[in-house]
Motif scaffolding. Structure first.
Motif, mmCIF file in Angstrom:
data_model
loop_
_atom_site.group_PDB
_atom_site.id
_atom_site.type_symbol
_atom_site.label_atom_id
_atom_site.label_comp_id
_atom_site.label_asym_id
_atom_site.label_seq_id
_atom_site.Cartn_x
_atom_site.Cartn_y
_atom_site.Cartn_z
ATOM 1 N N ARG A 2 115.207 61.403 60.301
ATOM 2 C CA ARG A 2 114.557 62.424 59.389
ATOM 3 C C ARG A 2 113.119 62.310 58.980
ATOM 4 N NH1 ARG A 2 118.769 59.964 56.692
ATOM 5 N NH2 ARG A 2 118.235 59.420 54.936
ATOM 6 N N ASN A 3 112.442 61.053 58.815
ATOM 7 C CA ASN A 3 110.968 61.434 59.020
ATOM 8 C C ASN A 3 110.547 60.888 59.800
ATOM 9 O OD1 ASN A 3 111.693 61.918 55.696
ATOM 10 N ND2 ASN A 3 112.492 60.103 56.066
ATOM 11 N N SER A 4 110.404 61.853 60.936
ATOM 12 C CA SER A 4 109.730 61.732 62.567
ATOM 13 C C SER A 4 108.334 61.202 61.882
ATOM 14 C CB SER A 4 110.312 62.920 63.450
ATOM 15 O OG SER A 4 109.480 63.954 62.826
ATOM 16 N N SER A 5 107.513 61.455 61.578
ATOM 17 C CA SER A 5 106.161 60.887 60.742
ATOM 18 C C SER A 5 105.998 59.609 60.571
ATOM 19 C CB SER A 5 105.412 61.797 59.477
ATOM 20 O OG SER A 5 106.021 61.304 59.237
ATOM 21 N N TRP A 6 107.622 58.923 61.152
ATOM 22 C CA TRP A 6 106.790 57.338 59.959
ATOM 23 C C TRP A 6 106.772 56.753 61.406
ATOM 24 C CZ3 TRP A 6 112.162 56.450 56.854
ATOM 25 C CH2 TRP A 6 111.647 56.717 55.225
ATOM 26 N N THR A 7 105.734 55.696 60.877
ATOM 27 C CA THR A 7 105.495 54.536 61.493
ATOM 28 C C THR A 7 105.221 53.124 61.400
ATOM 29 O OG1 THR A 7 102.799 55.105 61.670
ATOM 30 C CG2 THR A 7 104.230 56.327 63.245
ATOM 31 N N TRP A 8 104.995 52.232 62.256
ATOM 32 C CA TRP A 8 105.227 50.853 61.833
ATOM 33 C C TRP A 8 104.646 50.297 63.208
ATOM 34 C CZ3 TRP A 8 109.483 53.660 62.206
ATOM 35 C CH2 TRP A 8 110.139 54.202 60.629
ATOM 36 N N PRO A 9 102.619 50.138 62.798
ATOM 37 C CA PRO A 9 101.856 49.721 63.783
ATOM 38 C C PRO A 9 101.810 48.495 63.405
ATOM 39 C CG PRO A 9 100.563 50.765 61.367
ATOM 40 C CD PRO A 9 102.032 51.348 60.872
ATOM 41 N N ARG A 10 102.432 47.527 62.411
ATOM 42 C CA ARG A 10 102.083 46.412 62.425
ATOM 43 C C ARG A 10 103.343 45.311 62.577
ATOM 44 N NH1 ARG A 10 97.681 45.882 57.543
ATOM 45 N NH2 ARG A 10 99.748 47.036 56.869
ATOM 46 N N LEU A 11 104.302 46.449 62.639
ATOM 47 C CA LEU A 11 106.014 45.500 62.114
ATOM 48 C C LEU A 11 105.800 44.574 63.927
ATOM 49 C CD1 LEU A 11 108.613 44.960 60.586
ATOM 50 C CD2 LEU A 11 109.411 47.029 61.609
ATOM 51 N N LYS A 12 106.627 43.807 63.490
ATOM 52 C CA LYS A 12 107.169 42.963 64.700
ATOM 53 C C LYS A 12 108.175 42.572 64.918
ATOM 54 C CE LYS A 12 102.024 40.401 65.024
ATOM 55 N NZ LYS A 12 102.093 39.056 65.166
ATOM 56 N N THR A 13 108.434 41.983 63.901
ATOM 57 C CA THR A 13 110.555 41.549 63.853
ATOM 58 C C THR A 13 111.007 42.479 62.879
ATOM 59 O OG1 THR A 13 109.295 39.766 63.951
ATOM 60 C CG2 THR A 13 111.853 39.596 63.356
ATOM 61 N N LEU A 14 112.557 43.057 63.196
ATOM 62 C CA LEU A 14 113.399 43.788 62.332
ATOM 63 C C LEU A 14 114.907 43.002 62.584
ATOM 64 C CD1 LEU A 14 113.780 45.966 60.248
ATOM 65 C CD2 LEU A 14 113.609 47.563 62.477
ATOM 66 N N LYS A 65 108.113 53.700 67.167
ATOM 67 C CA LYS A 65 107.039 54.211 66.577
ATOM 68 C C LYS A 65 106.151 53.100 65.932
ATOM 69 C CE LYS A 65 108.301 58.719 65.609
ATOM 70 N NZ LYS A 65 108.616 59.612 65.273
ATOM 71 N N MET A 66 107.301 51.787 66.782
ATOM 72 C CA MET A 66 106.385 50.109 66.480
ATOM 73 C C MET A 66 105.744 49.583 68.105
ATOM 74 S SD MET A 66 110.360 49.248 64.619
ATOM 75 C CE MET A 66 111.178 50.938 63.244
ATOM 76 N N PRO A 67 104.688 49.721 67.979
ATOM 77 C CA PRO A 67 104.098 49.224 68.593
ATOM 78 C C PRO A 67 103.856 47.755 69.350
ATOM 79 C CG PRO A 67 102.005 50.435 67.260
ATOM 80 C CD PRO A 67 103.970 50.673 66.882
ATOM 81 N N ARG A 68 103.654 47.334 68.253
ATOM 82 C CA ARG A 68 103.779 45.843 68.103
ATOM 83 C C ARG A 68 105.245 44.742 68.093
ATOM 84 N NH1 ARG A 68 99.452 43.741 64.275
ATOM 85 N NH2 ARG A 68 99.598 41.653 65.910
ATOM 86 N N LEU A 69 106.055 45.990 67.756
ATOM 87 C CA LEU A 69 107.508 44.961 67.744
ATOM 88 C C LEU A 69 107.835 44.498 69.157
ATOM 89 C CD1 LEU A 69 110.511 45.319 66.182
ATOM 90 C CD2 LEU A 69 110.727 46.682 68.360
ATOM 91 N N GLU A 70 108.508 42.745 68.312
ATOM 92 C CA GLU A 70 108.252 42.062 70.052
ATOM 93 C C GLU A 70 109.659 41.595 69.276
ATOM 94 O OE1 GLU A 70 106.803 38.388 68.405
ATOM 95 O OE2 GLU A 70 104.355 39.116 68.730
ATOM 96 N N THR A 71 110.812 42.089 68.248
ATOM 97 C CA THR A 71 111.930 41.691 68.598
ATOM 98 C C THR A 71 112.575 42.098 67.374
ATOM 99 O OG1 THR A 71 112.057 39.768 67.522
ATOM 100 C CG2 THR A 71 112.097 39.064 69.521
ATOM 101 N N LEU A 72 113.844 42.857 67.719
ATOM 102 C CA LEU A 72 114.908 44.045 66.781
ATOM 103 C C LEU A 72 116.453 43.220 67.435
ATOM 104 C CD1 LEU A 72 114.902 46.162 65.637
ATOM 105 C CD2 LEU A 72 116.193 47.700 67.629
#
Length: 190
Positions: A13-25, A55-62
């Motif tokens: 719903r909120n397509s503008s959200w980004t997580w530039p530093r998120l690595k793990t979720l 939108k999570m450019p630093r994501l390592e694991t999900l």
């Protein structure tokens, strides 16, 4: 524990959200269950998860997982090397199309990368007594639950199972002796 469906619906719903530093979720979902009825909801969550991962450019694991008595399943995305893994207590019910959005996630990070897809079955000898067993057998990261808490829950599950077994044995003895029915105990004839 955060529900993946609610999280990814909000992201959608909120397509503008980004997580530039998120690595793990790590998120949970109730739609990871066996059966044909779960195929479409599972694919939808994985599609929305891939859209959010872009939108999570630093994501390592999900990790997205579900576990309870009798069943467990997890989906894991790993950025390096790019791979997705489905691990569960029932045969895979995902269609190939559910993985296509993850190829786009890998491509965003490295256009030359090849996405590896793995399917792992949990050994049927392992019995899921609770979500704690699922955490253990799904090999989820330690961030899902503190190791001490996991040990305590699994120990409590074992103690409860042993208590039920003892109670069952006592009840069978009482029934055999007739004492719980107000009858005279059975006396063996010599």
């Amino acid at each position: 524990m955060v529900d993946a469906g609610a999280f990814f619906a909000a992201c959608h719903r909120n397509s503008s959200w980004t997580w530039p530093r998120l690595k793990t979720l790590t998120l949970t979902t109730q739609v990871f269950v066996p059966g044909v009825d779960a195929i479409r909801p599972t694919a939808k969550i994985l599609e929305r998860a891939a859209a959010a991962a872009r939108k999570m450019p630093r994501l390592e694991t999900l990790h997205i997982w579900n576990g309870r008595a009798g069943l467990a399943a997890s989906f894991r995305y790993q950025a390096s090397p790019p791979s997705i893994t489905w691990r569960g207590t029932w045969p895979r019910t995902l269609r190939h199309g559910a993985f296509y959005p993850w190829k786009e996630v890998a491509y965003d990070r490295d256009p030359d990368a090849q996405l590896a897809v793995y399917h792992e079955a949990i050994d049927k000898r392992f019995v899921m007594k609770s979500h704690a067993d699922a955490v253990h057998y799904l090999n989820l990261p330690a961030t899902v639950i503190r190791p001490v808490s996991l040990q305590q829950i699994r120990l409590d599950d074992r103690v409860r199972a042993e208590r039920r077994a003892v109670e069952r044995q006592c009840m069978l003895y009482l029934i055999a002796s007739g004492s719980d029915l107000g009858l005279d105990p059975v006396v063996p004839m010599v």
